[in-house]
Structure formats: C-alpha cells, structure tokens
Design an enzyme around this catalytic site. Structure first.
Site, short mmCIF file in Angstrom:
data_model
loop_
_atom_site.label_atom_id
_atom_site.label_comp_id
_atom_site.label_asym_id
_atom_site.label_seq_id
_atom_site.Cartn_x
_atom_site.Cartn_y
_atom_site.Cartn_z
N GLU A 14 54.91 45.67 37.44
CA GLU A 14 54.82 47.12 37.58
C GLU A 14 54.35 47.44 39.01
OE1 GLU A 14 51.75 48.83 35.04
OE2 GLU A 14 53.14 50.43 34.53
N GLU A 32 48.04 51.70 25.17
CA GLU A 32 49.29 52.16 25.78
C GLU A 32 49.24 51.64 27.20
OE1 GLU A 32 51.66 53.59 27.95
OE2 GLU A 32 50.85 55.62 27.72
N CYS A 80 53.77 55.17 33.58
CA CYS A 80 53.86 53.90 32.85
C CYS A 80 55.28 53.64 32.38
CB CYS A 80 52.89 53.89 31.68
SG CYS A 80 52.99 55.34 30.65
N LYS A 104 36.39 58.90 28.53
CA LYS A 104 36.11 58.59 29.93
C LYS A 104 37.38 58.78 30.76
CE LYS A 104 36.32 54.97 32.52
NZ LYS A 104 36.74 55.61 33.77
P1 NAI Z 1 43.05 50.56 35.08
O1 NAI Z 1 43.72 50.05 33.89
O2 NAI Z 1 42.03 49.71 35.74
O3 NAI Z 1 42.34 51.95 34.74
C1 NAI Z 1 42.60 52.77 33.65
C2 NAI Z 1 41.30 53.28 33.06
O4 NAI Z 1 40.55 52.20 32.52
C3 NAI Z 1 40.38 53.96 34.05
O5 NAI Z 1 39.72 55.02 33.39
C4 NAI Z 1 39.38 52.86 34.40
O6 NAI Z 1 38.15 53.35 34.84
C5 NAI Z 1 39.23 52.17 33.08
N1 NAI Z 1 38.81 50.77 33.15
C6 NAI Z 1 38.97 49.89 34.17
N2 NAI Z 1 38.46 48.69 33.83
C7 NAI Z 1 37.99 48.80 32.58
C8 NAI Z 1 37.37 47.90 31.66
N3 NAI Z 1 37.15 46.63 31.98
N4 NAI Z 1 37.02 48.35 30.45
C9 NAI Z 1 37.27 49.62 30.10
N5 NAI Z 1 37.84 50.52 30.90
C10 NAI Z 1 38.21 50.12 32.14
O7 NAI Z 1 44.13 50.96 36.12
P2 NAI Z 1 43.91 51.11 37.71
O8 NAI Z 1 43.05 50.04 38.29
O9 NAI Z 1 43.48 52.46 37.94
O10 NAI Z 1 45.37 50.84 38.22
C11 NAI Z 1 45.81 49.50 38.45
C12 NAI Z 1 47.23 49.33 38.06
O11 NAI Z 1 47.33 49.53 36.66
C13 NAI Z 1 48.20 50.34 38.63
O12 NAI Z 1 48.68 49.98 39.87
C14 NAI Z 1 49.27 50.33 37.60
O13 NAI Z 1 50.15 49.27 37.83
C15 NAI Z 1 48.53 50.11 36.32
N6 NAI Z 1 48.28 51.36 35.57
C16 NAI Z 1 49.07 51.63 34.51
C17 NAI Z 1 48.88 52.81 33.82
C18 NAI Z 1 49.73 53.14 32.67
O14 NAI Z 1 49.72 54.26 32.20
N7 NAI Z 1 50.47 52.20 32.15
C19 NAI Z 1 47.89 53.78 34.20
C20 NAI Z 1 47.07 53.38 35.30
C21 NAI Z 1 47.28 52.22 35.96
#
Ligand code: NAI
Length: 778
Positions: free
Chosen positions: A390, A263, A297, A190
């Site tokens: 972050e 990760e 990240c 996804k």
């Molecule tokens: P997120 O962690 O919500 O999204 C990442 C992925 O997980 C997306 O594909 C999303 O659709 C999916 N997702 C969201 N909720 C889920 C759930 N309950 N179960 C399974 N999958 C789920 O990140 P988001 O909201 O896009 O960004 C929020 C903050 O997260 C950012 O501001 C940043 O600080 C952090 N982030 C960190 C990342 C990293 O690589 N460490 C990458 C993206 C966001």
C-alpha cells in the site's frame, strides 16, 4: 484577470472557501484542547501541535492522553452504558437523529475544519466526507428505532474502544460511533494524532445535542494512547488503520473474550476491459486513486488494463493527469490537495524512489510544501513492492492482462482483499468477474462508492467485520447469553493405556480418503468402565497441513450450486439415519451417557436444517442513494478449521460441519478429543454420500497441540473452537499472522440439542458479505 483573458484561456480562477469560522471555533475553544470525558472537556495537558499540512501553520495544541485519562474515559463510558442501553432503541434514535441534524446544520464548519486539518480538497470534505457522516447518523437513528423489533435477540456489547485513522477523520468517527450508539453501547474513541479536530468539534455537538454524559468519550494522542485504549477494560475494539497495527491489536486482544473488528489496508485492483467506456473509466480512475490524494484504504491503486487498449488508455490517462489541479485544499476548484503530513510525504517519496518501473508524473505546477504530484508507474514486475504494498499516496501502478481469467488471477494476486473496481460495457463480463474477485466490495463501472446501508470491509489481510448495513450491526451486538462455563471434558482411563503403533485401527479422513496419521501413532479409547473400545489416530501438524491442502484443492465446492450442496447434506442425513442405532450405541459407550439416541436424531435433523438453509441464506439488495443496486452477497469464507465440541462427539461435529459446508466452505475438523471414535465412523457416512473429496477432512488428536497449527496456517481463512479446553489466546494470537477470522467459544458449552446449537449465528460465521455495486446507466 480580465473577463476577456478568462475566456481566452478558459482557466479556472481561484475560488477559496473562507477558513474564518473554523479558525474562530478553534480560538473560541482556547486553541488548546483537552479530552472529552464524561460529557465535558478536560483541562489541556502535555501535548503536541496539530498543523495544517497545506501551510504548516499550527492550528491548535492537543493533549496526549495519560493512562489516567484513558481510565477515566473508560470508567465514564462504563458508568453510562446500562442507562443508555435501557433508554431503548427509540430513545437512542432521538439522540442519533439530533446528532445527524447538528452535523447537517454545521456542515460547512465541519468541512472547512476537516480540510484545514487533513489537507483534503474542500470539494471532497464538503461533498463526500461530511454528507456521508450525516447519512451514517440518520441511517443508524433508523437502526436504533428498529432494534427492539428487528433484532430482538441482540444485546449491546458494553463499552467499545474505537481507534480511527487520519484519512477520513470525521467519516471514520461516524462509521464507528453511529452503530455503536444505536445498539446501546457507549464509546471511547481515539482519533488519529494528525487529525483530531473534527472529533473534538463532534464532542462539542454531542454537548449541544444533550447526549447523556459518558456515552461518547474522546481521548487524543498517538499510537501509545491507542495501545492504552486497546489494553483497557473494554468489550470491543474497532480499528481502522494499517495492517501492521491491526496485527498488533489482534495479538493484544487475544484470549480476552472481547469483540474485534479490523478495517485495514488494501491494494485494490482497478480492472479495465477492452469493451469498457474508456473515458468513463479514466474519469473513474481519477476518483479511485486521486481522491483524497490516494490516501484511501480502498483506493484503486493497481490498474489492470486489457492489452488491446493499454496504449491508448495510458495515453489518455496521462493527458487527464496533466489536467488535474493541485494546490490550496480550500480552493473549491482544486482536485488534489496536500498530503496529511510531511512524514506521509516522505513515506510516499521513499517508496516511489525505489521504483524499477517507468514513472510518469503529472505535468502540473506543484506548490511548495506537503504536495506530491499525481503519478503513474508501469512496467513493474508483479512481485515488485510497489505492485504489492500500500503506497497510500497519489501513485497508481499499472499492468496489463490478456484474458478475463488472467485479470482475475492478477487482481487476486495480493495479500489484501478490500475492494475492486471493474469496467466493462458487457453485463455478462461484469457479473461473471465480480464474484471471482477476492474483495469485500466490488464496484462495477464505478469506484469509491460508499453508503451507510451497504456493508464495507475486507477479507484476507484487509481485516474482518463490516461497517454499514445490517451486517455492520452484528459487530456491535452479542446474542442473549446462551453459553455456560465448562470444565475440560476428559477421556476415560483404562488398562494398557500405552499408545500402540497403528495396525488396523481407524484412520484420519483427508481429501476423501482414509489416511494413516503421519506420526504413525494412535491412542487407546476406553469406555466409562475402563474397557478398551478402540484406537484413535493421533494427528500432528503434518496431518493438519495435508488436510488444509486437500481442503484448498476442493475449491469447486464453493462453485457448486446451493441446490447441489443441499442435496449432498440431505444425502448425509439420510445415510446417517440408516445407521442411527449403531451410532447411538457407540455414543453412549464413548460418553458413558444415555443421550446417544437423541444426539443422533438431532444430528440428522440438523443436517436437514442446513440442507434447507443452503439455498435460503440469501443476500439482499440495499437501498443506496444512486440509480442502481448494491447487492449484499453471502460468500463462503474458504477453508474453515474447527475444533469440535468435546461433550457431544457426533452432534457437535455435525453442528459445526453442516453450516460451514452448506455455505460452500471446506472444513478441517478436529473431532472431540476425549470421544473421537464417533467422528471416525462418521466418515464412512460421508464416503457414501457424494461429498467431494477434500470438502470435509476429519482429524483426531490433542486440541491443544493442533490448535496452533490451524491458527497460524496461512491457507486457513477462519478458525472456530468449541473445545472444552480454553484455546482462545492460542487461536486469536496465532490468527494475527494472516488476520484470519476466529470464532472462539472457549471453556463454554452450549445446549447442542437446543436452538443455541444451530441457526443464523453459524451461517453468519460461515459467510462474508460481499457488496457489489452496479449502477444503472444507458
Ligand atoms: P496507523 O495504523 O499507525 O494509525 C491508525 C490509528 O491507529 C491512529 O489513530 C494511530 O494513533 C493508532 N495507532 C497506532 N499505533 C497503534 C497501536 N500500537 N495500538 C493502537 N492504536 C495505534 O497508521 P499511520 O501510521 O498513521 O499510517 C501508516 C500507514 O498505514 C499509511 O501509510 C498507510 O499505508 C496505512 N494506513 C491505512 C489506513 C487505512 O484506512 N487502511 C489508514 C491509515 C493508515
């Protein structure tokens, strides 16, 4: 602009990359996308718009996957998996190679589409994201080729659910799909809702490569779709994204017996010592925090600069910031593009607006729309949310330090542990500091270097598991089945079964000393005929806490040389051997069996085996494409809590303890619940074997009662369970708090006397790979 004017100003003119081919590809697909399931695109359904954040234009309409869509994708993957695995490594390698070639062939299309969808500068998608994605497929084509000969005991897990974020959409897809496919798994991936287009283009090239249908399935949608993938009948979840969602996924997968890698986020330190090459360090910082608008990240988002150079460093940094070019991501001259979505822009703005520090914004022309200026904030207190959380935007926070040890202390003062950069022209400083940084990846005089051959992943709340390298493959394989189902092993009953207040009975072993249990109670232990053998203390949560504290303060063990640790293990083996007969008799009496003698013999041998391993479970050097080396170093996890096997009271405990301490961990062991007395006698052996206090702590009591305290303790890095009571749900759920590693082998038994009772699996569980990148350069 005339040539004369260009020479006068030396300004860069615009050099836009054409979006034509990428937009044409979208139109060719009808501008509305369904999912990619079982080798074909489905009809578009209810959906949402995918926008170009730089212009706010709608690029395409995507479909929100329903439960039925996710079920269909998982069913297709399940059906395809056995045949894909049976194809064999070389057979799969051909497909991975074909995918790599096609990624290369369509590199420009992928790069432009990524930039349109995500807002990242074309320079980055063209030179970093897409080439690294190709490299991942090439590298893993090689891994598939070698799997049969090099990993003969590894099997595919089955169907892998993979959820990726929006910051490196195609690259994260490649990191997930390439190793999974190489090892014979099939996948349901996804992509993030803001950035799904390159995943759909990848689906297109899967068709072009003739990949068997069902091997790769892609479902689009938001977090709710992610939840459906997590809840589906999959054998593994691999997730990259926020720590918050990672925690939810840890809890949602608890007790299901599926594999999990996370990760997650970071707040990575970027440490500049006085003797650093300042200009290089500043240029590195541009790549650390303004690469991908800071939406990385492992971004070097926390600058730690040594006091003596802080002023000049900040001054030159501000000058450099003012020169960053921010604007149209498709322009090849642009350094900083658009943030991924207005929502992310609002998040960053909200975080910075609460700043109590001095904020410096780059003096640049900020285009209208989803842009945020490169920003530097200093004068913050260490506990300020901006120093700890972050931000995930182009915002650098800065602080100073005086001495190298203070640098380490400040760098490690975070709940995260993903990456770190350090800059010094002194190799002694660099190689002294790198191992002390709590991070999965350390870059010396560099930053944000990635390669398929080098493991990437975090410690602490940055998650667990590695992507890339040999260690990355482990997360996509399981050993050939060596554990069998087991019913709980129960204690024998006898007369006068009422617990007695503790008199002169055996004690717990905490911090190198015998300790009365906090509750003051013990239980009677009977033999098979119901005769009383002795009493075992009943430990409670306070005893666990004391044991963890003792283990924490024995951190010197991790710094002892491997040779020293080996000597201690040999000594334990020797001393146990001297009391072999006595232990054999006790074990036979405790268990009502006859295996005491062989159990003790194997236990002594096992101690010698791990003494042998202590200085031989080496790291290695990875062939990464740069002038330099990437060192993959095995580091201890820290404090490991373990519920020991019930059925083998001494051998089980030693099989768990020995690999853990051989690798430099400290352990809190909860002995066999039905047969605890052998463990209590064993600490007498430890006491005479030069084991420093706190390295091994032994408790007795109820596994069910003690497991939750171990699993939720914030100072425990890893929990293992070989208990015959099924504690997987309790442990994995409790572990979500600080995202500790878990190894739960529940309600299963293994042949502790045989090869399944020892070896690399234990050593791997007892270590984390830290990758240290050291470039050459004079
Ligand atoms: P997120 O962690 O919500 O999204 C990442 C992925 O997980 C997306 O594909 C999303 O659709 C999916 N997702 C969201 N909720 C889920 C759930 N309950 N179960 C399974 N999958 C789920 O990140 P988001 O909201 O896009 O960004 C929020 C903050 O997260 C950012 O501001 C940043 O600080 C952090 N982030 C960190 C990342 C990293 O690589 N460490 C990458 C993206 C966001």
């Amino acid at each position: 602009m005339t040539v004369k004017e260009i020479f006068e100003t030396m300004d860069y003119g615009p050099a836009p990359e054409s979006a034509g081919d990428a937009l044409a590809w979208i139109v060719d697909q009808g501008s509305r996308f369904g999912h990619f399931i079982d080798g074909a695109f489905t009809e578009p359904g209810e959906g949402f718009d995918s926008r170009n954040p730089a212009t706010d234009e709608v690029l395409a309409t995507l479909t929100q996957a329903t439960q039925a869509d996710v079920d269909a994708a998982v069913a297709a993957a399940r059906k395809a998996q056995p045949k894909w695995e049976k194809l064999g490594g070389p057979g799969r390698a051909r497909y991975l190679y074909a995918l790599a070639r096609l990624l290369q062939k369509h590199a420009r299309l992928f790069a432009v589409l990524e930039t349109l969808d995500n807002g990242k500068p074309i320079r980055e998608s063209r030179d970093i994201d897409i080439p690294l994605a190709q490299r991942h497929f090439y590298y893993h084509a090689g891994m598939a080729q070698l799997m049969d000969s090099e990993l003969p005991d590894a099997r595919a897990l089955g169907v892998c659910g993979q959820i990726v974020p929006w910051n490196f959409p195609l690259l994260m897809l490649a990191w997930k799909i390439a190793p999974a496919l190489a090892m014979g798994n099939t996948v349901v991936l996804k992509p993030a809702e803001w950035t799904s287009l390159t995943a759909l283009l990848f689906a297109d090239i899967c068709q072009q490569a003739g990949l068997p249908k069902g091997v790769v399935n892609i479902v689009t949608g938001d977090g709710a779709v992610g939840e459906r993938v997590v809840a589906a009948e999959v054998d593994k979840i691999a997730f990259t994204g926020s720590t918050e969602v990672g925690r939810k996924i840890r809890a949602a997968t608890a007790g299901r017996g599926i594999s999990l890698t996370l990760e997650l986020g970071g707040k990575s330190p970027y440490i500049v010592f006085e003797d650093a090459d300042i200009d290089s360090a500043i240029e590195g910082l541009v790549d650390a925090i303004w690469f991908n608008q800071g939406q990385v990240c492992c971004a070097g988002s926390r600058l730690l600069v040594q006091e003596g150079i802080a002023e000049v460093f900040h001054e030159r940094l501000r000058t450099r910031m003012d020169k960053l070019r921010i604007g149209d991501p498709l322009d090849k001259c642009i350094d900083v593009g658009a943030l991924v979505d207005p929502e992310q822009l609002r998040r960053v703005e909200a975080l910075v607006s609460g700043s109590d520090g001095t904020v410096y914004r780059a003096n640049c022309d900020l285009p209208e729309g989803c842009y945020y200026p490169p920003t530097l904030i200093y004068g913050l207190s260490p506990a300020s949310p901006l120093m700890q959380e972050e931000i995930f935007g182009p915002v650098l926070v800065s602080t100073t330090f005086r001495t190298p040890s203070e640098a380490v202390e400040v760098a490690n003062n975070t709940r995260y542990g993903l990456a770190a950069s350090l800059w010094s022209e002194n190799i002694n400083t660099a190689l002294d500091i790198a191992p002390q940084l709590v991070a999965g990846v350390v870059w010396v005089n560099g930053t944000n270097m990635f390669d398929a051959a080098a493991g990437f992943g975090g410690v602490r709340e940055s998650g667990f598991g590695r992507e890339g390298g040999w260690e990355g493959l482990r997360a996509y394989t399981r050993p050939v089945e060596d554990a069998k189902p087991q019913t709980p092993v129960v204690a024998f009953e006898g007369d006068s079964a009422e617990p007695q207040p503790v008199d002169r009975t055996a004690k717990l072993y905490i911090g190198g000393k015998q300790a009365r249990p906090d509750g003051g109670y013990a239980r009677n232990v009977f033999d098979a005929k119901g005769a009383l053998i002795g009493q075992a203390p009943i430990a409670n949560r306070k005893d666990i806490r004391n044991a963890v504290e003792a283990a924490r303060s024995a951190g010197g063990w991790a710094k002892a040389t491997a040779h020293n640790r080996a000597q201690v293990l040999y000594f334990i083996g020797e001393n146990l051997s001297a009391r072999a007969g006595e232990f054999a008799t006790l074990i036979d009496r405790l268990t009502g069996g006859k295996s005491g003698k062989s159990e003790v013999e194997t236990a002594v041998n096992r101690l010698f085996t791990y003494a042998a391993w202590a200085d031989k479970f080496d790291g290695d050097v990875r062939s990464v494409p740069m002038r330099g080396v990437a060192l993959a170093m095995n580091e201890p996890c820290g404090v490991i809590g373990a519920l020991c096997p019930d059925e083998a009271p001494l051998l089980g405990l030693i099989s768990v303890m020995a690999p853990a301490i051989a690798m430099g961990n400290r352990v809190v062991l909860v002995a066999s619940e039905p047969f605890p007395l052998a463990a209590l006698d064993f600490y007498q052996v430890l006491e005479t074997s030069d084991v420093p206090g706190g390295v091994v702590n032994i408790l007795t009591g109820s596994h069910t009662e003690l497991a939750p305290t171990l699993a939720t303790h914030m100072d425990v890095e890893s929990v293992w369970s070989f208990s015959s009571t099924d504690l997987a749900q309790t442990i994995e759920n409790g572990a979500a708090g600080n995202l500790k590693r878990t190894w739960v082998n529940n309600a299963k038994t293994r042949d502790w006397q045989g090869p399944a009772g020892e070896g690399r699996a234990f050593l791997e569980a007892a270590t984390e790979v830290k990758t240290v990148w050291v470039p050459y350069g004079a």
